[in-house]
Enzyme design. Sequence first.
Site, PDB file in Angstrom:
ATOM      1  N   HIS A  22       6.190  24.576  45.908  1.00  0.00           N
ATOM      2  CA  HIS A  22       7.332  24.413  45.178  1.00  0.00           C
ATOM      3  C   HIS A  22       8.189  25.633  45.360  1.00  0.00           C
ATOM      4  O   HIS A  22       9.467  25.719  45.636  1.00  0.00           O
ATOM      5  CB  HIS A  22       7.303  24.396  43.760  1.00  0.00           C
ATOM      6  N   ASP A 119      13.838  26.411  39.723  1.00  0.00           N
ATOM      7  CA  ASP A 119      12.732  25.100  40.074  1.00  0.00           C
ATOM      8  C   ASP A 119      13.284  24.220  38.774  1.00  0.00           C
ATOM      9  O   ASP A 119      13.172  24.438  37.642  1.00  0.00           O
ATOM     10  CB  ASP A 119      11.476  25.175  40.195  1.00  0.00           C
TER      11      ASP A 119
END
Length: 454
Positions: A22, A119
């Site tokens: 990520h 994120d």
Amino acid sequence: MSSSLAVKKQHVAVFAFPFGTHAAPLLNLIQRLAKASPNVIFSFFSTSSSNSSLFWSSSSIENIKVFDVDDGVPEGYVFSGKPQEDINLFLNVATESLKVGLEAAEKEVGRNVSCVISDAFLWFCCEMAQDKNVPWISLWTSGASSLSTHLHTDIIRETIGLDGITGREDEVVKCVPGLSKLKLLDLQSGILTGNLESTFSILLHKMGHTLPKAKAVAINSFEDLDQTIVNDLKTKLKNFLNIGPFHLVSPPLLSNSSDVHDCMIWLDQQKRGSVAYIAFGSVMTLPPHELKALAEALEASKTPFLWSLKDKFRSNLPEGFLERTEELGKIVPWAPQVQVLSHDALAVFITHCGWNSILESISAGVPIICRPTFGDQPLNASIIENVWEIGVKIEGGRFTKDGTLRTLESVLSNGGKRMKKQVEVFKELALKSVEPNGSSTRNFLALKDLVIAQ
């Protein structure tokens, strides 16, 4: 504070999800924004272990400052091996830890933040942005289809029910635009199946509720790949911006051009469109019996192969396999994947269906054999096979010698020509999207304007 920092006017806080793959796409995006907006300071927050893997190079961008935040692991803690244990520990302290980090960054930089980027998993960054009275911008690092399932979770649950899908696995997902060719069994764990009350399932559910509050949601994809889903998400999100594929617009963080194991030299010696490239990412590990079955199928089919396999797993290969296939294939602990997939010797990519790998394969025009394991991978695999029609799932969902032989035959024989033709269409669309006037380029410029408009 240095004079170079003193002249910069805006300060953007960036919060990474420090697990799996990520953090790297988020940093990739921030590097693009930082280069395009040299008068903006970007404070990048992640755990120390995540930051050390991302910022390994001595080269850096002056207006990106790096800050470590608490990983939530108590001193002397012994991991029990429970699923997502490290993620849960991080999430237990994340809200407070990120706030403390943000205050420290504002003091060091000498300016309050003007925008928060995170994120998408870190939905609570929306509240942090609201407290600061600044916009929140989110990055979704996977595909539009998996994002859509999270935004439609309540509708899916209301339509299907929560009594389990046993006996109903093959029912199609009619209630979500663009997913009507997918089955209930393709949906990610935590939507209808699995532990719906786990920390991670609740996080994703809350994320689906919170993302419509974001000033913008950016995604590492291109509009023409999932047009129906993209059009639907544009009605649910304020600024839904496809700005990828990332690997086509900026170099990977970890050098993908270094070919220390001479993969490209080996590929140069192979016939055009003959090689199977095998890689399952940095997280997934095949069970020993599947690894053995895959090896047996490659050998029996006499398929030339390039296999990215860590040295510690070589002991799981069939006895004598390395010696018998010395002329047929090449096994390396790491391969420059983007380069490998772009070589004209490639015929097929055997992969776990992680999103980055999918985009890299599509952009190179290489069909895919899918062996998904967790998260969005089963959903991605079904889309590859049933929606885009650029690959197939491994027969039976697991590697067996006979099933893998049949799957290889289906892709490498004349039957695979349709997949190859279709993936070439998507390749051209991907390349077009990142041209100077392409949709991804325009969307990135719109995102940049949103970030610096405060």
